[in-house]
Design a protein around this motif. Sequence first.
Motif, PDB file in Angstrom:
ATOM      1  N   THR A 226       0.368  -0.827  -0.226  1.00  0.00           N
ATOM      2  CA  THR A 226      -0.466  -0.147  -0.373  1.00  0.00           C
ATOM      3  C   THR A 226       0.788   1.484  -0.119  1.00  0.00           C
ATOM      4  OG1 THR A 226      -0.110   0.320   2.518  1.00  0.00           O
ATOM      5  CG2 THR A 226      -1.742  -1.223   1.047  1.00  0.00           C
ATOM      6  N   LEU A 227       0.053   2.214  -0.190  1.00  0.00           N
ATOM      7  CA  LEU A 227       0.814   3.620  -0.448  1.00  0.00           C
ATOM      8  C   LEU A 227       1.186   3.905   1.250  1.00  0.00           C
ATOM      9  CD1 LEU A 227       2.249   5.980  -1.326  1.00  0.00           C
ATOM     10  CD2 LEU A 227      -0.660   7.543  -1.841  1.00  0.00           C
ATOM     11  N   LYS A 228       0.662   3.588   2.550  1.00  0.00           N
ATOM     12  CA  LYS A 228       0.476   4.002   2.852  1.00  0.00           C
ATOM     13  C   LYS A 228       2.043   3.075   4.301  1.00  0.00           C
ATOM     14  CE  LYS A 228      -0.142   5.988   7.196  1.00  0.00           C
ATOM     15  NZ  LYS A 228      -0.096   7.619   7.595  1.00  0.00           N
ATOM     16  N   GLU A 229       1.715   2.399   3.264  1.00  0.00           N
ATOM     17  CA  GLU A 229       3.175   1.399   3.909  1.00  0.00           C
ATOM     18  C   GLU A 229       4.639   2.078   3.360  1.00  0.00           C
ATOM     19  OE1 GLU A 229       5.137  -2.742   4.069  1.00  0.00           O
ATOM     20  OE2 GLU A 229       3.482  -2.953   2.872  1.00  0.00           O
ATOM     21  N   ALA A 230       4.373   2.372   2.097  1.00  0.00           N
ATOM     22  CA  ALA A 230       5.401   2.752   1.318  1.00  0.00           C
ATOM     23  C   ALA A 230       5.755   4.449   2.068  1.00  0.00           C
ATOM     24  CB  ALA A 230       5.529   3.239   0.093  1.00  0.00           C
ATOM     25  N   GLU A 231       5.032   5.060   2.669  1.00  0.00           N
ATOM     26  CA  GLU A 231       5.311   6.477   3.152  1.00  0.00           C
ATOM     27  C   GLU A 231       6.270   5.747   4.762  1.00  0.00           C
ATOM     28  OE1 GLU A 231       1.885   8.115   3.791  1.00  0.00           O
ATOM     29  OE2 GLU A 231       1.001   8.384   1.581  1.00  0.00           O
ATOM     30  N   ILE A 232       5.569   5.069   5.726  1.00  0.00           N
ATOM     31  CA  ILE A 232       6.198   4.852   6.834  1.00  0.00           C
ATOM     32  C   ILE A 232       7.775   3.578   6.410  1.00  0.00           C
ATOM     33  CG2 ILE A 232       6.169   3.584   8.699  1.00  0.00           C
ATOM     34  CD1 ILE A 232       2.753   3.312   8.376  1.00  0.00           C
ATOM     35  N   LEU A 233       7.757   2.917   5.628  1.00  0.00           N
ATOM     36  CA  LEU A 233       9.421   2.480   5.827  1.00  0.00           C
ATOM     37  C   LEU A 233       9.437   3.496   4.511  1.00  0.00           C
ATOM     38  CD1 LEU A 233       8.130  -1.206   3.912  1.00  0.00           C
ATOM     39  CD2 LEU A 233       9.253  -0.194   6.427  1.00  0.00           C
ATOM     40  N   ILE A 234       9.670   4.382   3.962  1.00  0.00           N
ATOM     41  CA  ILE A 234      10.687   5.683   3.406  1.00  0.00           C
ATOM     42  C   ILE A 234      11.040   6.403   4.010  1.00  0.00           C
ATOM     43  CG2 ILE A 234      10.347   7.737   1.550  1.00  0.00           C
ATOM     44  CD1 ILE A 234       9.111   5.261  -0.340  1.00  0.00           C
ATOM     45  N   GLU A 235       9.758   6.926   5.007  1.00  0.00           N
ATOM     46  CA  GLU A 235      10.175   7.838   6.389  1.00  0.00           C
ATOM     47  C   GLU A 235      11.324   7.563   7.538  1.00  0.00           C
ATOM     48  OE1 GLU A 235      10.364  11.133   8.697  1.00  0.00           O
ATOM     49  OE2 GLU A 235       9.660  11.237   6.766  1.00  0.00           O
ATOM     50  N   ARG A 236      10.562   6.333   7.413  1.00  0.00           N
ATOM     51  CA  ARG A 236      12.127   4.990   8.428  1.00  0.00           C
ATOM     52  C   ARG A 236      13.090   5.187   7.862  1.00  0.00           C
ATOM     53  NH1 ARG A 236      10.235  -0.635  10.342  1.00  0.00           N
ATOM     54  NH2 ARG A 236       8.618   0.769  11.193  1.00  0.00           N
ATOM     55  N   TYR A 237      13.241   4.737   6.783  1.00  0.00           N
ATOM     56  CA  TYR A 237      14.509   5.135   6.090  1.00  0.00           C
ATOM     57  C   TYR A 237      15.363   6.387   6.136  1.00  0.00           C
ATOM     58  CZ  TYR A 237      18.628   5.233   2.800  1.00  0.00           C
ATOM     59  OH  TYR A 237      19.904   5.672   2.026  1.00  0.00           O
TER      60      TYR A 237
END
Length: 273
Positions: A226-237
Motif C-alpha cells: 500500500t502507499l501508506k506502507e511505503a510512506e512509513i518505511l521510506i520515512e523510517r529510512y
Amino acid sequence: MQTHKVSKRRACRVVNQPRSTQNYKQQETDENKFLRERILELAKQYGRYGYRRIWAMLRAEGFIVNRKRVYRIWREEGLKVPSKQPKKRRLWLADGSCVRKRPEYRNHVWSYDFVQDQTHDGRKFRMLTVIDEYTRECLMIKVKRRLNSKDVMMALGKLFVSRGLPEHIRSDNGAEFTAKRICKWLTELKVETLFIHPGSPWENGYNESFNGKLRDELLNGELFYTLKEAEILIERYRHHYNTIRPHSSLGYKPPAPETFTLNKDELEMQYVS
C-alpha cells in the motif's frame, strides 16, 4: 605430507618446526567472538554496507576496534567487499570556471528531485526528495501517487517554516520545478534557483547520490503493498539515514545524529564518576 607421503613427525623435523606449533589452534576470545557476531548481524541487517561503514557503526556503538581488524574478520567470514567507485571529474567550462555552485554552510544550497517506484499492484508512486547539500541531511521525502508543482510548493513551504529559507535551491528542468508560479514564489522569497543543464544529472550530484542510495538500500529490497506502507518505511529510512547511517564524506558520521540532554541528577552523577 601429501606430496611425499610422510608422517607429520618427519615433515616437522624436515622444516624445523615444532609439532606443538603445527598442532596449535587459535582460541578465540569472548571479546573477539562478540565482535564477530556483531559484524555479521550488521552485515545481515545492512546488506549494502561495506566494511568501512560497518566499522563506523561499531565505533558509534562503543567498540574500540580499528578498521583493519574489522576488515580481517570481514574477509574471514567471506563477506563481499564492494568494489571502489571510479572518481568523477569536476565540471568545468571552456574558460576554466566551475559550473556547480558549491555549498559552503547549512541552508546555503538545497537540492530536490523526483524518484519513482511502484506498489505491489503495479500502480506507480513518486517521491520528492529534498537534500541540504552542505550537511548531506535529507530534509524531506514526500510520497504521493502524483506530484505536481502545487505539491512541490506545499512541501517546500513546510520546510521553509521549520528549517528557514535556503539561499539557493538546485533542481533539474522538470515541469514541476520550472513552473512559473514556483519560480515567481521563490523569487519573492529571495531564494535563487539553480537549474542544471538539460541531460546533465551529474550537476545535481548530491541529490542523485542520495536517490541512488535510497533505491539501492530500500526500494530494491522492499515490496510495498500500500502507499501508506511505503510512506512509513521510506520515512523510517530517512530517519536512519540522517541519524545512524555513517556517511563517508563526513568522516563516517551521520548527517544529523540524535542528541539528548541530561537532567540535573544525571549531570551530578556523571561529574562524580
